[in-house]
Structures are given as C-alpha cells and as structure tokens.
Design an enzyme around this catalytic site. Structure first.
Site, short mmCIF file in Angstrom:
data_model
loop_
_atom_site.label_atom_id
_atom_site.label_comp_id
_atom_site.label_asym_id
_atom_site.label_seq_id
_atom_site.Cartn_x
_atom_site.Cartn_y
_atom_site.Cartn_z
N ARG A 172 1.15 -1.08 0.21
CA ARG A 172 -0.33 0.24 0.01
C ARG A 172 0.85 1.17 -0.39
O ARG A 172 0.46 2.25 -0.70
CB ARG A 172 -1.25 0.47 1.03
CG ARG A 172 -2.35 -1.12 1.47
CD ARG A 172 -2.96 -1.05 2.75
NE ARG A 172 -3.55 0.28 2.57
CZ ARG A 172 -3.94 1.10 3.25
NH1 ARG A 172 -2.56 1.25 4.42
NH2 ARG A 172 -4.26 2.08 3.03
N ARG A 176 9.20 6.21 -3.89
CA ARG A 176 8.91 7.31 -5.22
C ARG A 176 10.65 7.43 -5.53
O ARG A 176 11.93 7.77 -4.56
CB ARG A 176 8.46 8.62 -4.44
CG ARG A 176 7.40 8.48 -5.06
CD ARG A 176 6.47 9.40 -5.07
NE ARG A 176 5.11 9.41 -4.58
CZ ARG A 176 4.32 9.86 -3.19
NH1 ARG A 176 5.36 10.46 -1.74
NH2 ARG A 176 3.23 9.33 -2.62
N ARG A 248 -6.36 -4.49 16.07
CA ARG A 248 -5.83 -4.04 16.61
C ARG A 248 -6.79 -2.35 17.01
O ARG A 248 -7.21 -2.02 15.93
CB ARG A 248 -4.96 -3.37 15.64
CG ARG A 248 -3.37 -4.20 15.59
CD ARG A 248 -2.59 -4.81 16.31
NE ARG A 248 -1.69 -4.71 17.01
CZ ARG A 248 -0.91 -4.80 18.21
NH1 ARG A 248 -1.16 -5.82 18.92
NH2 ARG A 248 -0.29 -3.84 18.43
N ARG A 278 3.53 6.78 16.60
CA ARG A 278 3.57 8.56 15.82
C ARG A 278 3.78 9.15 16.57
O ARG A 278 2.55 9.52 17.85
CB ARG A 278 2.49 8.11 14.52
CG ARG A 278 1.37 8.15 14.89
CD ARG A 278 0.40 7.98 13.91
NE ARG A 278 -0.66 7.32 13.49
CZ ARG A 278 -1.62 7.53 12.47
NH1 ARG A 278 -1.56 7.95 10.73
NH2 ARG A 278 -3.23 7.17 12.62
N GLU A 299 0.19 7.78 19.84
CA GLU A 299 -0.55 7.56 20.01
C GLU A 299 0.55 6.07 19.79
O GLU A 299 1.88 5.57 19.64
CB GLU A 299 -0.87 7.09 18.44
CG GLU A 299 -0.92 6.69 17.64
CD GLU A 299 -1.89 6.59 16.41
OE1 GLU A 299 -1.68 5.60 15.14
OE2 GLU A 299 -1.64 7.76 16.09
N TYR A 347 -9.64 -3.81 5.98
CA TYR A 347 -9.21 -2.25 6.51
C TYR A 347 -9.76 -1.49 4.55
O TYR A 347 -8.79 -1.69 3.67
CB TYR A 347 -7.50 -2.19 5.84
CG TYR A 347 -6.68 -0.64 6.53
CD1 TYR A 347 -6.79 -0.52 7.85
CD2 TYR A 347 -7.00 -0.20 5.33
CE1 TYR A 347 -6.38 0.52 8.12
CE2 TYR A 347 -6.57 1.37 6.00
CZ TYR A 347 -6.14 1.81 6.58
OH TYR A 347 -5.74 3.22 7.66
N ASP A 349 -10.47 2.62 3.53
CA ASP A 349 -10.27 3.97 2.89
C ASP A 349 -11.49 4.59 3.09
O ASP A 349 -12.67 3.99 2.99
CB ASP A 349 -9.04 4.40 2.43
CG ASP A 349 -7.32 4.24 2.43
OD1 ASP A 349 -7.48 4.19 3.78
OD2 ASP A 349 -7.18 4.33 1.47
#
Length: 382
Positions: A172, A176, A248, A278, A299, A347, A349
C-alpha cells in the site's frame, strides 16, 4: 414501495446508505452505540486550545473517485490539503514514504532518480514471490532501508514480527525516485473546513432519517422482512458466538501547550525502543486556521480487548479462518447486508467506504424494484 430500513452505525457507511435511501423515499432508522455520529472519523473542537481534534487518530480524505469527491463536497466545504509525513529514526528526521530525498539523506548521497533506482536495486534481495511483509520489504528496498524505516514501526503497530504479516500491507505504501513528498497519490485530497462530524451530521440531516445515539441495535429488534445494513463488527452481530475476530486498537496520550511542537501534522517513530508509533499535532491539519496553543497526541498500538474501539483488522491465519466461518453464517441469513470496515473486516479508506455504501444503496433500490433481496456482502471479504 416505501419501507423502513434499519442501519446499525452512524459512521460514513451508515450515513451514506441512510441518506441515499431517504432521498429515494424510504424511512431509515439509524442506531449508533456511541454518543456521537461520524464513527472513527469523529472530530470536535478541543475546549482548552480551540484546535480541531481527530479523536480516533488522523483522518485525511483522499480519492481518485470523482463521484465520491463530488458527493462529500455536497455536505461540507473542503480545503485543499496535501498530507506529508516525517519519521524519526536514530535521532534523525526523514521524509516518508521513502522518496529520493529519503534515500539521499539516509545514505549521504546526491543521487539522480536513475542512479537512486539502480542504487536501491543493488541492495534489494532477490525474492521472486515475497511471502510476508519482511520479504516484500527486502525485495523492494533492501535491508538497510527496511531495518531503519519499517521493521521497528511495524512491530509496534501490529505487535507481530514482520515475518508474520502479509506482504500486501507494504504494497500500500509507495516508493518514489523523485522529490515528490505527498503521502498519497490521489488527485483529490482535502480536509473538511469544520471537521468530519458536521459533514456526517449533514448527511444524516433528512426528514426521512431518525438517528438514535447511545443506542446499540440488537438484531432481534429488526422486524421480520425488513432490511438491515450492519456496519458494526461482523462478529458482534452474532454475539461473538464463533469467537472474537482480532483487531488492533489505539491508545492516545494528549498533551497541550503553546507554539509549534513538531512543525508537521504527523511524525512517525521507527525505533522499536520508542514506545509510541507516531505523534500527531492536530492544528497542522487545518493550515487555514491560526492557533497560538497546540494539541498533540502520542499514539500507542495494542491488541484490542473487550470494550476497546477496534481500528485495524488483523486478518492473519487464525482470523481468516474464523472470518470464513462468520462469512458462511452471514450468507445463510436473509435481510442483512454487512458494510464498512467493521462489517466486512477489511482495512478500508474513507473514500472506499463511501463508494461501497453508494453501491450498496443502489443495489438495494435495484433489488426492491425487481422484487429481489440483498446479499450479505456486495464484494469479497476473504
């Protein structure tokens, strides 16, 4: 023919389905176990700082689906927002995902895109068919970048060795060989001006919709022959009778102060000995606003227990076997369609949740027009 439809959950999936069916002339009864709408994308002003808080972690809207983008813009004003993420590893800060800047900074180089591509290829491990997350990473970026940026973070996020996780998780994330540092590639990206909660509330603001907050829906309450769209946990529909699917969950430590804490919306922490995954500084999600005060959230990820908010479906071997059992049980039902991240144990979005909710509503209207019924699932969940 007008009928009353029942929806469990007032998050994105439930709100979109309710709105679409209400606009088509049906009555919709929406039941939400929490005391607010918008599910895990719930946002609200922090009273002390005035900053818009993403209560269940950061949510950034991004999509390549023009219809979905036009749909959400019906209900709120979006500001253009390009998400950028940084990561702290070994006492240094790097851009994420891995870009040409990350590669050059980490290795102390000044490589061109072509040089960097060859440089990384030389370090990649030859694994024709990666079987897990670690093998996928080694084949994609080599051991040095994997160890620095992915191994520790992944162990903290999932509580498992990357060797136990599917390769699809890493697929995912982009790699680059340019200095483009936007986290997402989608053409439409933005943040709702007043947060996600008013957007979802606007979707539910229709005379044909009744919302029942702080009211879990017992499937036995739904009249025989009525259609139910269930966006709660799949196993919860069945009272966990086959076992509990693994998720989770996240814990947040909120800190308030003055000024600018970290200079960016999200800072990941890749070192395994840093306990949090994070830190989010919420005011940077709304650069059109000005705040002297700040609100940050550390988190922490752990396995969900009874009473916890489920976030990420684990979907490893044991969970997939149990999921298959629940899918068979669901497909034996009539009048119940499972939707959303929790209902399909995937999962998803936000834009995908909306797309699938629009498709579910359209399928219901078509089925009723033809005198047919709805399936338990509109797409494969296994």
């Amino acid at each position: 023919m007008t009928e009353t439809v029942f929806v469990a959950g007032a998050g994105l999936s439930g709100a979109v389905i309710a709105r679409e069916l209400a606009e088509a002339g049906h009555r919709v009864e929406v039941y939400e176990a929490r005391d607010h709408v918008a599910g895990n994308c719930y946002t609200a002003r922090d009273e002390e700082t005035g900053v818009m808080l993403h209560h269940y972690g950061p949510h950034i809207f991004h999509t390549g689906d023009t219809q979905v983008w036009d749909y959400v813009n019906r209900f709120t004003r979006f500001h253009s927002y390009r998400h950028r993420v940084w990561t702290t590893v070994g006492g240094k800060v790097y851009p994420m995902p891995v870009t040409l800047a990350t590669i050059n900074q980490f290795f102390g180089q000044a490589l061109t895109p072509a040089q960097a591509r060859a440089f990384v290829a030389d370090r990649a491990v030859s694994i024709p068919e990666p079987a897990n997350f670690e093998e996928q990473a080694l084949a994609m970026i080599g051991r040095e970048l994997y160890e620095a940026f992915f191994r520790g973070y992944t162990e903290k996020q999932w509580g498992r060795s990357p060797r136990d996780l599917p390769a699809s998780i890493l697929k995912r994330l982009p790699l680059r060989f340019s200095y483009e540092d936007s986290y997402f590639n989608h053409p439409f990206q933005g943040m709702p001006e007043d947060g996600y909660t008013p957007m979802v509330a606007a979707m539910l603001d229709h005379p044909g919709i009744t919302v029942h907050l702080s009211t879990p829906l017992d499937p036995a309450q739904v009249p025989s022959g009525a259609q139910l769209f269930w966006s709660g946990p799949l196993d919860a529909y069945f009272g966990m009778k086959l076992g509990r699917l693994g998720y989770r969950t996240l814990d947040f430590e909120h800190l308030r102060g003055q000024g600018d804490f970290q200079g960016c919306p999200v800072m990941n922490y890749g070192d395994v000995d840093t306990p949090w995954t994070r830190i989010t500084e919420h005011k940077h999600f709304a650069p059109w606003e000005s705040h002297e005060a700040t609100l940050v959230s550390r988190e922490y990820s752990r396995l969900a227990a009874d009473g916890d908010t489920p976030y990420y479906p684990i979907r490893l071997v044991d969970e997939k076997a149990l999921l298959s059992d629940y899918v068979r049980a669901a497909e034996a039902l009539s009048g119940v369609t499972f939707v959303g991240r929790l209902g399909t144990y995937r999962y998803l979005d936000m834009d995908v949740c909306i797309r699938e909710a629009l498709d579910a509503a359209a399928a219901f209207l078509e089925a009723r027009e033809k005198g047919g019924s709805m399936p338990a699932f509109l797409s494969s969940v296994l």
